[in-house]
Scaffold this active site. Structure first.
Site, PDB file in Angstrom:
ATOM      1  N   GLY A 154       0.825  -1.195   0.000  1.00 19.43           N
ATOM      2  CA  GLY A 154       0.000   0.000   0.000  1.00 19.43           C
ATOM      3  C   GLY A 154       0.860   1.247   0.000  1.00 19.43           C
ATOM      4  O   GLY A 154       2.064   1.212   0.266  1.00 19.43           O
ATOM      5  N   ASP A 162      -1.386  -7.420   7.520  1.00 18.10           N
ATOM      6  CA  ASP A 162      -2.822  -7.277   7.288  1.00 18.10           C
ATOM      7  C   ASP A 162      -3.151  -7.894   5.940  1.00 18.10           C
ATOM      8  O   ASP A 162      -2.529  -8.855   5.548  1.00 18.10           O
ATOM      9  CB  ASP A 162      -3.243  -5.802   7.395  1.00 18.10           C
ATOM     10  CG  ASP A 162      -2.610  -4.905   6.329  1.00 18.10           C
ATOM     11  OD1 ASP A 162      -1.547  -5.270   5.790  1.00 18.10           O
ATOM     12  OD2 ASP A 162      -3.175  -3.826   6.040  1.00 18.10           O
ATOM     13  N   GLY A 179       0.558  -5.174   0.761  1.00 17.03           N
ATOM     14  CA  GLY A 179      -0.660  -5.180  -0.043  1.00 17.03           C
ATOM     15  C   GLY A 179      -0.509  -5.894  -1.365  1.00 17.03           C
ATOM     16  O   GLY A 179      -1.493  -6.354  -1.945  1.00 17.03           O
ATOM     17  N   GLU A 187       5.709  -5.734   7.804  1.00 17.58           N
ATOM     18  CA  GLU A 187       5.031  -4.693   8.580  1.00 17.58           C
ATOM     19  C   GLU A 187       5.655  -4.393   9.942  1.00 17.58           C
ATOM     20  O   GLU A 187       5.624  -3.246  10.410  1.00 17.58           O
ATOM     21  CB  GLU A 187       3.546  -5.058   8.762  1.00 17.58           C
ATOM     22  CG  GLU A 187       2.703  -4.872   7.525  1.00 17.58           C
ATOM     23  CD  GLU A 187       2.864  -5.970   6.490  1.00 17.58           C
ATOM     24  OE1 GLU A 187       2.328  -5.829   5.382  1.00 17.58           O
ATOM     25  OE2 GLU A 187       3.538  -6.983   6.783  1.00 17.58           O
TER      26      GLU A 187
END
Length: 358
Positions: free
Chosen positions: A68, A148, A117, A140
């Site tokens: 992301g 996530d 992502g 992360e």
């Protein structure tokens, strides 16, 4: 904006519909607009009888997608109220679930860098191809965040404690290890990809795969399973680190030292998330859990600080708060899993989209 400048390019060729992430200078990092564009295309193609296969690739030479757009997350978390980022994650996680349940073949070409992502838009697909150039990671914890995009679901399914190792360290893995961990299905040399994608226009996916698939070169994780499984079976991050230091394998010691550079809070939250994901079982409740964790991270100092150190200032010297594992309490961890009430993601709840509507 001209067609070539669009961040997501869509076209069809024969039996296949194509999604090309088109931000090569940003390593195809996902924006909110890109997520919505992909989701709209998948909805349309689901009911198009001319489309039998969907293929996702990345523009440029470096990879499919680096994740992301965390610069935007940093600005929103530091200067805004987090609303824009929470809305982005909501749509992104819904897209991840759509990909996982997509009724047609979804072919992800995981060539080059595939992180964060980027894993979410590829590893939930039904046909996942890696190459000798693939570098797959969920990094992360290095920015004060937790995996996530369904990452804790995927990593919880990996053999033994391999997923825990990857989640906590953020280690990059190649093709063989991605296959071992269940993040990919097939290996092809990168030189074959153009021909493979062309074949998808004319033949079923299984036939195209069979024409180009090859045995993967050896990886690293299979030879490290003994100490990974033994050390990461511990219930607390502190004990995992102690076991790694005490094991005797130089790679285990190096791993312990790596863990001590990550956000202590993110490490403890990630371990709890992986353990809970195993108990939750299905993707949708895990995505609901990840949304709670991600939204809580917006109010945690480590996310802003981690992105600053790694991406904004690039000094690679984050000042984590709390600074040590021992200072992170069970209550600190539990706060990340607090239900969000009316703001829940709701994929597994009464407001979730019926799967037959996907």
């Amino acid at each position: 904006m001209t067609g070539a400048e669009e961040p997501v390019l869509l076209h069809t060729a024969g039996r296949a519909a194509h999604i090309t992430l088109n931000r090569p200078k940003a390593l195809n990092a996902l924006s909110h607009a890109m997520v919505r564009r992909i989701d709209e295309a998948l909805k349309a193609w689901k009911d198009d009888p001319a489309v039998e296969t969907v293929v996702i690739t990345g523009a440029g030479e470096r990879g499919l997608c680096a994740g992301g757009d965390i610069r935007a997350v940093h600005g929103d978390a530091r200067d805004g109220d987090g609303t824009a980022t929470a809305a982005f994650w909501r749509d992104e996680y819904h897209l991840n679930a759509r990909i996982a349940r997509y009724p047609k073949s979804y072919v992800a070409v995981m060539d080059g860098i595939v992180m964060g992502g980027g894993v979410g838009i590829s590893a939930h697909g039904s046909v996942r191809v890696v190459t000798e150039r693939s570098r797959v990671a969920m990094p992360e914890t290095g920015i004060g965040f937790a995996p996530d995009i369904g990452g804790t679901y995927l990593l919880a399914l990996a053999p033994g404690e391999l997923g825990t190792h990857l989640a906590l360290t953020g280690a990059q893995i190649g093709a063989a290890d991605a296959l071992l961990c269940g993040l990919a299905d097939h290996y092809m040399p990168s030189a074959a990809l153009r021909h493979f994608v062309a074949d998808l226009a004319e033949m079923p996916v299984e036939q195209a795969v069979a024409r180009h698939v090859q045995p993967s070169p050896p990886g690293e994780l299979a030879g490290r399973r003994e100490w990974i499984d033994a050390c990461y079976a511990a219930d607390r991050v502190e004990e995992i680190v102690q076991r790694l230091f005490a094991h005797g394998d130089p790679a285990a010691k190096d791993t312990a030292e790596t863990l001590l550079t990550k956000s202590p809070t993110a490490l403890k939250v990630t371990l709890a998330a992986i353990r809970r994901a195993r108990r939750l079982g299905a993707l949708e409740p895990v995505l609901d859990q990840e949304y709670r964790v991600s939204c809580a991270a917006l109010n945690s100092p480590d996310l802003v600080e981690g992105i600053r150190a790694q991406i904004i200032d690039k000094d690679r010297n984050p000042r984590w708060s709390p600074a040590t594992l021992g200072e992170v309490t069970d209550a600190d961890v539990e706060r990340f899993f607090t239900p969000l009430g009316e703001h829940e993601l709701g994929l597994a709840g009464p407001n979730s989209v019926p799967k037959e509507a996907w």
